[in-house]
Motif scaffolding. Structure first.
Motif, PDB file in Angstrom:
ATOM      1  N   VAL A 106       0.839  -1.199   0.000  1.00 40.15           N
ATOM      2  CA  VAL A 106       0.000   0.000   0.000  1.00 40.15           C
ATOM      3  C   VAL A 106       0.880   1.257   0.000  1.00 40.15           C
ATOM      4  CG1 VAL A 106      -1.703   1.329   1.311  1.00 40.15           C
ATOM      5  CG2 VAL A 106      -1.928  -1.165   1.129  1.00 40.15           C
ATOM      6  N   PHE A 107       1.953   1.238   0.782  1.00 37.64           N
ATOM      7  CA  PHE A 107       2.875   2.379   0.806  1.00 37.64           C
ATOM      8  C   PHE A 107       3.454   2.634  -0.588  1.00 37.64           C
ATOM      9  CE2 PHE A 107       4.001   1.556   5.553  1.00 37.64           C
ATOM     10  CZ  PHE A 107       2.825   2.176   5.926  1.00 37.64           C
ATOM     11  N   LYS A 108       3.772   1.563  -1.322  1.00 31.41           N
ATOM     12  CA  LYS A 108       4.312   1.717  -2.669  1.00 31.41           C
ATOM     13  C   LYS A 108       3.300   2.369  -3.601  1.00 31.41           C
ATOM     14  CE  LYS A 108       6.579  -1.685  -4.523  1.00 31.41           C
ATOM     15  NZ  LYS A 108       6.934  -3.063  -4.941  1.00 31.41           N
ATOM     16  N   ILE A 109       2.028   2.019  -3.430  1.00 32.33           N
ATOM     17  CA  ILE A 109       0.980   2.635  -4.257  1.00 32.33           C
ATOM     18  C   ILE A 109       0.899   4.128  -3.975  1.00 32.33           C
ATOM     19  CG2 ILE A 109      -1.495   2.688  -4.722  1.00 32.33           C
ATOM     20  CD1 ILE A 109      -1.526  -0.323  -4.062  1.00 32.33           C
ATOM     21  N   VAL A 110       0.933   4.489  -2.684  1.00 31.56           N
ATOM     22  CA  VAL A 110       0.929   5.915  -2.313  1.00 31.56           C
ATOM     23  C   VAL A 110       2.163   6.603  -2.907  1.00 31.56           C
ATOM     24  CG1 VAL A 110       0.989   7.552  -0.402  1.00 31.56           C
ATOM     25  CG2 VAL A 110      -0.367   5.455  -0.205  1.00 31.56           C
ATOM     26  N   GLY A 348       8.716   2.865  -3.362  1.00 33.19           N
ATOM     27  CA  GLY A 348       8.902   2.801  -1.913  1.00 33.19           C
ATOM     28  C   GLY A 348       9.649   4.008  -1.389  1.00 33.19           C
ATOM     29  N   THR A 349      10.693   4.404  -2.097  1.00 29.76           N
ATOM     30  CA  THR A 349      11.472   5.561  -1.670  1.00 29.76           C
ATOM     31  C   THR A 349      10.670   6.849  -1.801  1.00 29.76           C
ATOM     32  OG1 THR A 349      13.550   4.482  -2.283  1.00 29.76           O
ATOM     33  CG2 THR A 349      13.580   6.881  -2.102  1.00 29.76           C
ATOM     34  N   ALA A 350       9.848   6.960  -2.845  1.00 27.06           N
ATOM     35  CA  ALA A 350       9.008   8.155  -2.990  1.00 27.06           C
ATOM     36  C   ALA A 350       8.125   8.340  -1.767  1.00 27.06           C
ATOM     37  CB  ALA A 350       8.157   8.043  -4.255  1.00 27.06           C
ATOM     38  N   PHE A 351       7.574   7.228  -1.257  1.00 26.75           N
ATOM     39  CA  PHE A 351       6.724   7.328  -0.066  1.00 26.75           C
ATOM     40  C   PHE A 351       7.552   7.578   1.189  1.00 26.75           C
ATOM     41  CE2 PHE A 351       5.018   5.316   3.755  1.00 26.75           C
ATOM     42  CZ  PHE A 351       3.809   5.983   3.876  1.00 26.75           C
ATOM     43  N   PHE A 352       8.541   6.731   1.444  1.00 28.39           N
ATOM     44  CA  PHE A 352       9.269   6.807   2.709  1.00 28.39           C
ATOM     45  C   PHE A 352      10.145   8.056   2.788  1.00 28.39           C
ATOM     46  CE2 PHE A 352       8.214   2.269   2.936  1.00 28.39           C
ATOM     47  CZ  PHE A 352       7.785   2.201   4.246  1.00 28.39           C
ATOM     48  N   MET A 420      27.244  10.321   8.190  1.00 20.95           N
ATOM     49  CA  MET A 420      25.949  10.244   7.511  1.00 20.95           C
ATOM     50  C   MET A 420      26.000   9.351   6.272  1.00 20.95           C
ATOM     51  SD  MET A 420      23.799  11.934   9.350  1.00 20.95           S
ATOM     52  CE  MET A 420      24.721  11.052  10.626  1.00 20.95           C
ATOM     53  N   ALA A 421      27.191   9.101   5.760  1.00 19.56           N
ATOM     54  CA  ALA A 421      27.331   8.202   4.614  1.00 19.56           C
ATOM     55  C   ALA A 421      27.530   6.746   5.040  1.00 19.56           C
ATOM     56  CB  ALA A 421      28.509   8.647   3.739  1.00 19.56           C
ATOM     57  N   VAL A 422      28.134   6.543   6.216  1.00 16.83           N
ATOM     58  CA  VAL A 422      28.497   5.180   6.627  1.00 16.83           C
ATOM     59  C   VAL A 422      27.402   4.492   7.440  1.00 16.83           C
ATOM     60  CG1 VAL A 422      30.110   3.808   8.006  1.00 16.83           C
ATOM     61  CG2 VAL A 422      30.972   5.617   6.529  1.00 16.83           C
ATOM     62  N   ILE A 423      26.853   5.165   8.454  1.00 17.01           N
ATOM     63  CA  ILE A 423      25.959   4.455   9.378  1.00 17.01           C
ATOM     64  C   ILE A 423      24.668   3.934   8.748  1.00 17.01           C
ATOM     65  CG2 ILE A 423      26.922   5.532  11.447  1.00 17.01           C
ATOM     66  CD1 ILE A 423      24.587   7.460  11.516  1.00 17.01           C
ATOM     67  N   PRO A 424      24.129   4.567   7.678  1.00 17.54           N
ATOM     68  CA  PRO A 424      22.966   3.930   7.047  1.00 17.54           C
ATOM     69  C   PRO A 424      23.320   2.598   6.396  1.00 17.54           C
ATOM     70  CG  PRO A 424      23.135   6.237   6.407  1.00 17.54           C
ATOM     71  CD  PRO A 424      24.412   5.881   7.083  1.00 17.54           C
ATOM     72  N   VAL A 425      24.580   2.466   5.961  1.00 17.69           N
ATOM     73  CA  VAL A 425      25.032   1.228   5.318  1.00 17.69           C
ATOM     74  C   VAL A 425      25.291   0.141   6.360  1.00 17.69           C
ATOM     75  CG1 VAL A 425      26.867   0.195   3.907  1.00 17.69           C
ATOM     76  CG2 VAL A 425      26.046   2.508   3.401  1.00 17.69           C
ATOM     77  N   THR A 426      25.969   0.504   7.434  1.00 21.04           N
ATOM     78  CA  THR A 426      26.382  -0.495   8.415  1.00 21.04           C
ATOM     79  C   THR A 426      25.241  -0.937   9.330  1.00 21.04           C
ATOM     80  OG1 THR A 426      27.140   1.288   9.880  1.00 21.04           O
ATOM     81  CG2 THR A 426      28.757   0.311   8.407  1.00 21.04           C
ATOM     82  N   SER A 427      24.215  -0.082   9.486  1.00 24.16           N
ATOM     83  CA  SER A 427      23.047  -0.495  10.279  1.00 24.16           C
ATOM     84  C   SER A 427      22.131  -1.413   9.476  1.00 24.16           C
ATOM     85  CB  SER A 427      22.268   0.724  10.769  1.00 24.16           C
ATOM     86  OG  SER A 427      21.826   1.509   9.687  1.00 24.16           O
ATOM     87  N   ILE A 428      22.233  -1.370   8.172  1.00 19.38           N
ATOM     88  CA  ILE A 428      21.655  -2.300   7.186  1.00 19.38           C
ATOM     89  C   ILE A 428      20.139  -2.200   7.031  1.00 19.38           C
ATOM     90  CG2 ILE A 428      21.279  -4.740   6.646  1.00 19.38           C
ATOM     91  CD1 ILE A 428      24.083  -5.353   7.444  1.00 19.38           C
ATOM     92  N   ILE A 429      19.369  -2.323   8.097  1.00 17.55           N
ATOM     93  CA  ILE A 429      17.911  -2.497   7.991  1.00 17.55           C
ATOM     94  C   ILE A 429      17.210  -1.151   7.800  1.00 17.55           C
ATOM     95  CG2 ILE A 429      15.846  -3.266   9.254  1.00 17.55           C
ATOM     96  CD1 ILE A 429      17.691  -5.346  10.621  1.00 17.55           C
ATOM     97  N   PHE A 430      16.290  -1.073   6.827  1.00 16.84           N
ATOM     98  CA  PHE A 430      15.460   0.110   6.641  1.00 16.84           C
ATOM     99  C   PHE A 430      14.112  -0.304   6.054  1.00 16.84           C
ATOM    100  CE2 PHE A 430      17.953  -0.525   2.861  1.00 16.84           C
ATOM    101  CZ  PHE A 430      17.139  -0.169   1.791  1.00 16.84           C
ATOM    102  N   LEU A 431      13.113   0.529   6.296  1.00 13.74           N
ATOM    103  CA  LEU A 431      11.733   0.162   5.991  1.00 13.74           C
ATOM    104  C   LEU A 431      11.379   0.264   4.512  1.00 13.74           C
ATOM    105  CD1 LEU A 431       9.931   2.012   8.944  1.00 13.74           C
ATOM    106  CD2 LEU A 431      10.464  -0.421   8.797  1.00 13.74           C
ATOM    107  N   ALA A 432      12.042   1.140   3.769  1.00  9.09           N
ATOM    108  CA  ALA A 432      11.607   1.465   2.409  1.00  9.09           C
ATOM    109  C   ALA A 432      11.541   0.247   1.501  1.00  9.09           C
ATOM    110  CB  ALA A 432      12.513   2.528   1.812  1.00  9.09           C
TER     111      ALA A 432
END
Length: 474
Positions: A106-110, A348-352, A420-432
């Motif tokens: 549903v999020f992807k549709i939005v 997904g990215t457009a919504f999130f 800000m470039a590294v921690i999104p990669v190393t934390s790995i999990i994201f909702l989008a």
């Protein structure tokens, strides 16, 4: 060693060396701007960078920053594909697996609806009054609208960088280099990470390809009895991080690429991911998962190699090179797979991304969540930038490229840009897209556990990346 054909040796050596050159060797390209008749490209600043990054700049200049800005329409077409995928190509995967998968559908549709409004405004200037919040300039975004900011800084960059990386990816992944490295590290994978050597191959493939590659590969390993439940969950949540395409986006948006730090960023992000995983596999909830096999299959665990390690690694690499399809076929296959991933990512990215920017701009929720990380962030980041960095850590749970956007406007230290470039990669999990992709497999991991694993990995990432930031940028 078995006698392999000369063509197998050439495939392994030449393609692997070419892949290493494309992704890891800097070359200088002076400033340029092309004109082909009435088609005027955007100007590209001179810089020393890797070839895949130069390819991204070339495509962006041709199709976005010049007088022929077709990329927003391309992004919309990718969004159309994602909707077709939802309802006609693979509806069971999205609507009949888990409730979480259905919610994300549903999020992807939005997100696709937002893409429609964005493209309409881009090419015609039309925007309805009830979408004013989406199109009006926002001070915290450098007077860009949310629509313009997300389209320019995230969606267009993603939809160029990921295919550009995927175009060259078979050189690294498909002709023996990954298999060669995987065998060499097999003796340390079990004692250090409590995983089979196959995990190294999957991790590198995901890091160079996409997290979906890791999820698909480990799902197959688990269902065929070659990995246990614990091993599958660990690899799926702690080793299948975002691809080099996403890293290019993060490096570009944080300004690390233009400053010549691509190789430093790439390899340290890879190393920090390993260090965080080294600790993560030894704490709850990952350490509590049972080493049981998929129901109904015969266990087929990996055999240990104690002798002639280099020879076995060479044989595995040459075997892969000999039996692999032609480079052209592999590129076509990789691009087809990339379109599927982009379909999920674009909508997904457009919504999130929109949700994340709204929460960041108009509510204190993201900042409050970021307070969890403040004591750890202050170990490496000055107080004047720590709150923004903490906000970036919190918002990375929503979408992996959002933290980098917080440092695209204004003056920021290299430490903060690096974080800000590294921690999104190393934390790995994201909702989008990561969470719905993993939950669509047969790997038995709950949504609650994924959120807990993200929190643990983010805390570890902030501390370890902070140490690297202090060391690299004194």
């Amino acid at each position: 060693m078995k006698q392999y054909k000369t063509s197998s040796w050439l495939r392994f050596l030449l393609f692997s060396l070419a892949g290493i050159y494309v992704f890891f060797i800097n070359c200088h390209v002076p400033e340029y701007q092309f004109r082909i008749g009435v088609w005027e490209w955007g100007k590209v600043a001179g810089q020393s960078n890797v070839l895949v990054s130069h390819a991204t700049n070339l495509i962006k200049a041709a199709l976005f920053t010049g007088n022929f800005p077709v990329m927003p329409f391309v992004v919309w077409l990718i969004g159309v594909y994602s909707v077709v995928d939802l309802f006609w190509l693979r509806p069971d995967k999205f609507w009949h697996t888990t409730r979480v998968a259905a919610v994300f559908a549903v999020f992807k549709i939005v997100g696709f609806v937002l893409l429609c409004f964005a493209v309409a405004e881009w090419y015609t200037g039309w925007n309805p009054f009830f979408m004013d919040w989406f199109f009006h300039p926002v001070a915290s975004l450098g007077e860009k609208s949310i629509c313009q900011f997300i389209m320019n800084n995230i969606l267009v960059t993603i939809c160029i960088s990921i295919p550009a990386a995927s175009l060259f990816l078979p050189l690294l992944v498909d002709y023996g280099l990954v298999d060669f490295v995987g065998v060499l590290v097999r003796p340390i994978m079990r004692p250090v990470f409590r995983l089979p050597g196959r995990a190294a191959v999957i991790m590198v493939s995901a890091f160079l390809g996409n997290f979906s590659v890791g999820h698909i590969a480990v799902n197959d390993q688990y269902k065929t009895g070659r990995m246990t439940e614990r091993e599958a969950v660990v690899i799926g949540t702690s080793f299948s991080t975002v691809s080099v395409g996403f890293l290019l986006v993060l490096a570009n948006n944080t300004g690390l690429n233009e400053r010549g730090y691509w190789n430093l960023y790439f390899w340290t992000a890879f190393l920090i991911t390993l260090l965080v995983s080294l600790i993560g596999v030894r704490i709850y909830p990952l350490r509590q998962i049972a080493d049981t096999f998929y129901p109904g299959v015969s266990p087929n665990p990996e055999l240990s190699i104690r002798k002639h390690l280099f020879q076995v690694a060479g044989e595995e690499a040459l075997k892969t090179a000999e039996h692999q399809e032609s480079l052209g076929r592999r590129i076509v296959y990789m691009m087809k797979e990339t379109i599927g991933v982009l379909g999920t990512v674009a909508s997904g990215t457009a919504f999130f991304a929109t949700a994340g920017v709204l929460l960041y701009t108009y509510t204190p929720l993201i900042r409050w969540t970021g307070c969890i990380f403040y004591p750890f962030m202050r170990l490496s980041i000055p107080a004047s930038e720590a709150v923004t960095a903490c906000t970036g850590a919190a918002v990375s749970l929503i979408e992996v490229t959002l933290p980098a956007l917080l440092v695209t406007v204004g003056e920021w230290s290299l430490r903060t840009r690096y974080m800000m470039a590294v921690i999104p990669v190393t934390s790995i999990i994201f909702l989008a897209s990561f969470v719905p992709c993993l939950m669509a497999t047969d790997i038995p991991v709950s949504f609650k556990d994924m959120i807990l694993i993200w929190l643990e990995r983010m805390l570890l990432s902030v501390v370890i990346t902070g140490i690297f930031a202090v060391w690299l940028f004194p």
